[in-house]
Design a protein around this motif. Structure first.
Motif, PDB file in Angstrom:
ATOM      1  N   ILE A   1      -1.962  -6.510 -40.396  1.00 15.60           N
ATOM      2  CA  ILE A   1      -1.382  -5.859 -39.220  1.00 15.60           C
ATOM      3  C   ILE A   1      -2.441  -5.680 -38.144  1.00 15.60           C
ATOM      4  O   ILE A   1      -2.209  -5.949 -36.959  1.00 15.60           O
ATOM      5  CB  ILE A   1      -0.774  -4.494 -39.604  1.00 15.60           C
ATOM      6  CG1 ILE A   1       0.268  -4.671 -40.717  1.00 15.60           C
ATOM      7  CG2 ILE A   1      -0.127  -3.829 -38.395  1.00 15.60           C
ATOM      8  CD1 ILE A   1       0.818  -3.365 -41.252  1.00 15.60           C
ATOM      9  N   LEU A   2      -3.628  -5.235 -38.562  1.00 14.89           N
ATOM     10  CA  LEU A   2      -4.695  -5.003 -37.594  1.00 14.89           C
ATOM     11  C   LEU A   2      -5.188  -6.292 -36.961  1.00 14.89           C
ATOM     12  O   LEU A   2      -5.708  -6.286 -35.832  1.00 14.89           O
ATOM     13  CB  LEU A   2      -5.860  -4.279 -38.281  1.00 14.89           C
ATOM     14  CG  LEU A   2      -5.555  -2.859 -38.798  1.00 14.89           C
ATOM     15  CD1 LEU A   2      -6.752  -2.301 -39.538  1.00 14.89           C
ATOM     16  CD2 LEU A   2      -5.153  -1.942 -37.640  1.00 14.89           C
ATOM     17  N   SER A   3      -5.046  -7.395 -37.661  1.00 15.22           N
ATOM     18  CA  SER A   3      -5.499  -8.678 -37.118  1.00 15.22           C
ATOM     19  C   SER A   3      -4.535  -9.248 -36.089  1.00 15.22           C
ATOM     20  O   SER A   3      -4.864 -10.206 -35.383  1.00 15.22           O
ATOM     21  CB  SER A   3      -5.686  -9.688 -38.251  1.00 15.22           C
ATOM     22  OG  SER A   3      -4.442  -9.989 -38.870  1.00 15.22           O
ATOM     23  N   LEU A   4      -3.344  -8.687 -36.012  1.00 15.68           N
ATOM     24  CA  LEU A   4      -2.365  -9.163 -35.046  1.00 15.68           C
ATOM     25  C   LEU A   4      -2.718  -8.694 -33.641  1.00 15.68           C
ATOM     26  O   LEU A   4      -3.342  -7.643 -33.473  1.00 15.68           O
ATOM     27  CB  LEU A   4      -0.965  -8.647 -35.414  1.00 15.68           C
ATOM     28  CG  LEU A   4      -0.356  -9.118 -36.732  1.00 15.68           C
ATOM     29  CD1 LEU A   4       0.951  -8.373 -37.007  1.00 15.68           C
ATOM     30  CD2 LEU A   4      -0.108 -10.620 -36.710  1.00 15.68           C
ATOM     31  N   PRO A   5      -2.329  -9.442 -32.615  1.00 15.67           N
ATOM     32  CA  PRO A   5      -2.508  -8.947 -31.244  1.00 15.67           C
ATOM     33  C   PRO A   5      -1.636  -7.713 -31.011  1.00 15.67           C
ATOM     34  O   PRO A   5      -0.760  -7.393 -31.829  1.00 15.67           O
ATOM     35  CB  PRO A   5      -2.064 -10.132 -30.378  1.00 15.67           C
ATOM     36  CG  PRO A   5      -1.162 -10.940 -31.266  1.00 15.67           C
ATOM     37  CD  PRO A   5      -1.712 -10.783 -32.647  1.00 15.67           C
TER      38      PRO A   5
ATOM     39  N   SER B   1       0.823  -7.200 -29.058  1.00 18.35           N
ATOM     40  CA  SER B   1       2.253  -7.502 -29.039  1.00 18.35           C
ATOM     41  C   SER B   1       2.797  -7.697 -30.456  1.00 18.35           C
ATOM     42  O   SER B   1       3.914  -7.286 -30.772  1.00 18.35           O
ATOM     43  CB  SER B   1       2.519  -8.756 -28.207  1.00 18.35           C
ATOM     44  OG  SER B   1       1.792  -9.868 -28.729  1.00 18.35           O
ATOM     45  N   GLY B   2       1.979  -8.326 -31.326  1.00 19.92           N
ATOM     46  CA  GLY B   2       2.393  -8.526 -32.705  1.00 19.92           C
ATOM     47  C   GLY B   2       2.521  -7.224 -33.468  1.00 19.92           C
ATOM     48  O   GLY B   2       3.447  -7.039 -34.258  1.00 19.92           O
ATOM     49  N   GLN B   3       1.590  -6.313 -33.239  1.00 15.36           N
ATOM     50  CA  GLN B   3       1.654  -5.008 -33.889  1.00 15.36           C
ATOM     51  C   GLN B   3       2.870  -4.222 -33.415  1.00 15.36           C
ATOM     52  O   GLN B   3       3.543  -3.560 -34.207  1.00 15.36           O
ATOM     53  CB  GLN B   3       0.374  -4.223 -33.607  1.00 15.36           C
ATOM     54  CG  GLN B   3      -0.872  -4.850 -34.217  1.00 15.36           C
ATOM     55  CD  GLN B   3      -2.112  -4.015 -33.956  1.00 15.36           C
ATOM     56  OE1 GLN B   3      -2.036  -2.802 -33.779  1.00 15.36           O
ATOM     57  NE2 GLN B   3      -3.271  -4.672 -33.928  1.00 15.36           N
ATOM     58  N   THR B   4       3.167  -4.340 -32.118  1.00 12.92           N
ATOM     59  CA  THR B   4       4.349  -3.659 -31.581  1.00 12.92           C
ATOM     60  C   THR B   4       5.620  -4.226 -32.201  1.00 12.92           C
ATOM     61  O   THR B   4       6.535  -3.480 -32.576  1.00 12.92           O
ATOM     62  CB  THR B   4       4.408  -3.808 -30.055  1.00 12.92           C
ATOM     63  OG1 THR B   4       3.225  -3.245 -29.481  1.00 12.92           O
ATOM     64  CG2 THR B   4       5.637  -3.101 -29.497  1.00 12.92           C
TER      65      THR B   4
END
Length: 332
Positions: free
Chosen positions: A36-40, A42-45
């Motif tokens: 999850i933390l590696s996502l940008p 927008s990805g985390q949102t």
């Protein structure tokens, strides 16, 4: 009617895909915070949104698919005569259960399934009772041929079998969904069956049997009415569904069972899965299989009517084009 079929398929595919995304989020992403933390940003949102509303989306899409299917194959009366009792009776049972512990035991819903009615029961829960309940009941009713050869024992058998199929799904779903890393409900007084009280199964069976009984009585007030032109052509004159017309109920049932199975197996819960396969999947597939397929005469009627419709359409197009050509010559 073609637009209804397309909408039904879109909702069914969306229902299955959203369950697959939910499994990926619950079993792969959520246990690994690093992903999850590696996502940008927008990805985390998006992941936060999917975890908060994914359960709502798959239930709403499943409800829409089954509702459209019921309308076009059963007619508006039988669709509503099942949906209204199933939604309100299950909601009453859920409200009673979450506030008093009867008939399911003491439990409470957490977040993730949408707005809660009276702060107790998510609005999506009665919808899931409807679409799984109708899929279960149609498989049982058609497999026992209760429509074409009505008798009291066939109707009672269809209600009992339908309620059993519905309860068997809960055998598998409930332990996993209440014990996952992100549970959707919790048992305030854990029971002996993988955290569930045995009372829960009697509550499920009883609630399903009650609204299926009400629907069966209401259905008897009005003959089977198939509004789908395609289904009417492929259906036998016996006014009952054919095997191919049960493909959607079976797909919905097996798809939701598969979702619950993966969740349970990931949690190391095996026995409920075995019970569900024995008492749910095996009877459901058997009931689907014993349902008679569309007859050869019905298939021939479909081919003839389709060819006639195509010919009429071509003739109409030809007649429409002729005046246009004439006008063009006159203008020259």
């Amino acid at each position: 009617m073609k637009q209804l079929v397309m909408a039904e398929r879109f909702c069914l595919i969306g229902h299955i895909v959203s369950m697959a995304f939910g499994l990926a989020g619950l079993l792969l992403v959520l246990p690994n915070p690093g992903l999850i933390l590696s996502l940008p940003a927008s990805g985390q949102t998006f992941f936060q949104w999917s975890m908060a509303g994914g359960g709502v989306v798959y239930i709403v899409l499943g409800t829409a698919a089954v509702a459209i299917y019921a309308y076009r194959t059963l007619g508006w009366w039988r669709w509503l005569a099942f949906m209204v009792p199933s939604v309100f009776i299950s909601l009453g049972s859920e409200l009673l259960g979450t506030s008093t512990g009867f008939p399911f035991g003491h439990y409470g819903y957490l977040s993730g399934l949408g707005y809660k009615i009276a702060g107790l029961v998510p609005v999506t829960i009665p919808l899931s009772w409807f679409y799984l309940g109708l899929a279960s009941y149609l498989l049982a009713r058609t497999g026992l041929n209760s429509e074409e050869k009505p008798s009291w024992w066939r109707h009672l058998g269809a209600i009992a079998l339908g309620a059993l199929l519905l309860t068997s799904w809960d055998f598998v779903l409930d332990p996993a969904m209440s014990q996952t890393a992100a549970p959707f409900w919790e048992w305030k007084t854990p029971g002996a069956f993988f955290g569930m009280p045995y009372q829960n199964f009697f509550g499920w069976f009883g609630t399903g049997a009650v609204f299926m009984t009400v629907a069966a009585i209401l259905w008897s007030k009005k003959p089977f009415a198939n509004q789908d032109a395609y289904s009417t052509l492929t259906r036998d004159a016996s006014s009952t569904l054919t095997r191919s017309q049960l493909n959607l109920p079976l797909t919905v049932y097996l798809g939701n069972f598969a979702f619950a199975t993966v969740m349970s197996l990931a949690a190391g819960i095996w026995i409920p899965v075995g019970l569900g396969l024995l008492l749910g999947v095996a009877p459901a597939v058997t009931l689907w299989w014993v349902t008679k397929p569309a007859s050869a005469s019905a298939a021939l009627n479909l081919a003839v009517n389709t060819a006639t419709a195509n010919l009429a359409s071509s003739e109409t197009s030809r007649k429409t084009e002729t005046p246009v050509a004439s006008v063009g010559v006159a203008q020259k």
